[in-house]
Scaffold this active site. Sequence first.
Site, PDB file in Angstrom:
ATOM      1  N   GLU A 291      93.541  24.626  25.341  1.00  0.00           N
ATOM      2  CA  GLU A 291      92.906  24.089  26.561  1.00  0.00           C
ATOM      3  C   GLU A 291      93.504  24.577  27.899  1.00  0.00           C
ATOM      4  O   GLU A 291      94.544  24.418  28.018  1.00  0.00           O
ATOM      5  CB  GLU A 291      92.278  22.721  26.636  1.00  0.00           C
ATOM      6  CG  GLU A 291      91.950  22.275  25.433  1.00  0.00           C
ATOM      7  CD  GLU A 291      91.839  20.715  24.728  1.00  0.00           C
ATOM      8  OE1 GLU A 291      91.786  20.117  25.939  1.00  0.00           O
ATOM      9  OE2 GLU A 291      91.856  20.615  23.635  1.00  0.00           O
TER      10      GLU A 291
ATOM     11  N   GLU B 180      84.632  17.171  31.689  1.00  0.00           N
ATOM     12  CA  GLU B 180      85.014  16.195  30.840  1.00  0.00           C
ATOM     13  C   GLU B 180      85.336  15.065  31.740  1.00  0.00           C
ATOM     14  O   GLU B 180      86.046  15.284  32.545  1.00  0.00           O
ATOM     15  CB  GLU B 180      85.746  16.354  29.536  1.00  0.00           C
ATOM     16  CG  GLU B 180      86.384  15.189  28.999  1.00  0.00           C
ATOM     17  CD  GLU B 180      87.330  15.615  27.892  1.00  0.00           C
ATOM     18  OE1 GLU B 180      87.836  14.410  27.205  1.00  0.00           O
ATOM     19  OE2 GLU B 180      87.634  16.601  27.676  1.00  0.00           O
TER      20      GLU B 180
END
Length: 421
Positions: free
Chosen positions: A225, A336
Amino acid sequence: MGALHFRLVKLNRSFLVCLWLFGFISLSSAARYGDSRQKLEVKKHLNRLNKPAVKSIQSPDGDIIDCVPISKQPAFDHPFLKDHKIQMRPSYHPEGLFDDSNKVSAKPKGKEAHIPQLWHRYGKCSEGTIPMRRTKEDDVLRASSVKRYGKKKHRTIPLPKSAEPDLINQNGHQHAIAYVEGDKYYGAKATLNVWEPKIQHTNEFSLSQIWLLGGSFGQDLNSIEAGWQVSPDLYGDNNTRLFTYWTSDAYQATGCYNHLCSGFIQINSDIAMGASISPVSGYRNSQYDISILIWKDPKEGHWWMQFGNGLVIGYWPSFLFSYLTESASMIEWGGEVVDSQSDGHHTWTQMGSGHFPEEGFSKASYFRNIQVVDESNNLKAPKRLGTFTEKSNCYDVQTGSNDDWGHYFYYGGPGKNKNCP
């Protein structure tokens, strides 16, 4: 009893309580003993993370950036990397990025070389070193434990389609993403604008990133990520910061943010992982974006990261992973947030700009020029781009495509509002 600081000395809690109850030690002695054990544990961890520097730079935001010799970075604390020969450049770049895809530099020339981070105002690191944000005692003390410092909670990945809502929301993580699945993926790229979302509680965060995923969504999930985040718990402020993350077991024992464990090998002397990005985008104002490319070197098998248009940051060695040693099975792009729901109401922690996607350019957050790397090492437009969000009244996502931005989407939202109580 809270003053005893038992939180970080769980192994000794029962023993200390017994000694105190039976009168062998005083309450203040137990507290001092707990404090000293905690401080010793934190000090040892800081010594592991903060490597000897040839130079240190004070950043305007309070960070200290240490220029650490490449061979002394935390990655090489990993037992499998003791004799690793550092690869100073990838063997291949994905086709379609450069006129000559094999001539890649860790330090491009011209305007592309300037990627703004706050610490750049007061100096730079020399060739042969990497800039590392120094970890402070307070950083570690904010974590739930020394062991969990720098790690995400379990099961924070958005699970499109097959996911059960109860599983998704058990940790209060919410997403607004675009994704592809059903093929073999060897990399992903996107350009995303950078914001400074407001965070309600210090144990919440807001981030925007690319996920490269392999394996099932169980205990064996592999993930790489990278993106930007605002995380008061991790960094101690509300600044927008560049970050990376990896795990090979669904966030259980392996992996971490940035350089907070061994694994990711950095070769670049310009960019500090975890350092503040400045300037950021403004509502109805100037927009600032960053480009991130992650791809698998077809020769060596390592996963490389590029920041901006040509700035190669470093790589994740292939041995760190199981499924990702071959390819990724899903790519996700998007936002997120953590909703701690401490009072039963939805958090007003913002995702992206804090505005819904329908507001469009200069108001909403975006990912543009979304691409994947195929098995022939070519950058391609994604096929069958799906979208996913748990609560569209809180955070939403809308996709589109045109000649200038290719495949793109707007995403984000304010969190708590009249339709998201």
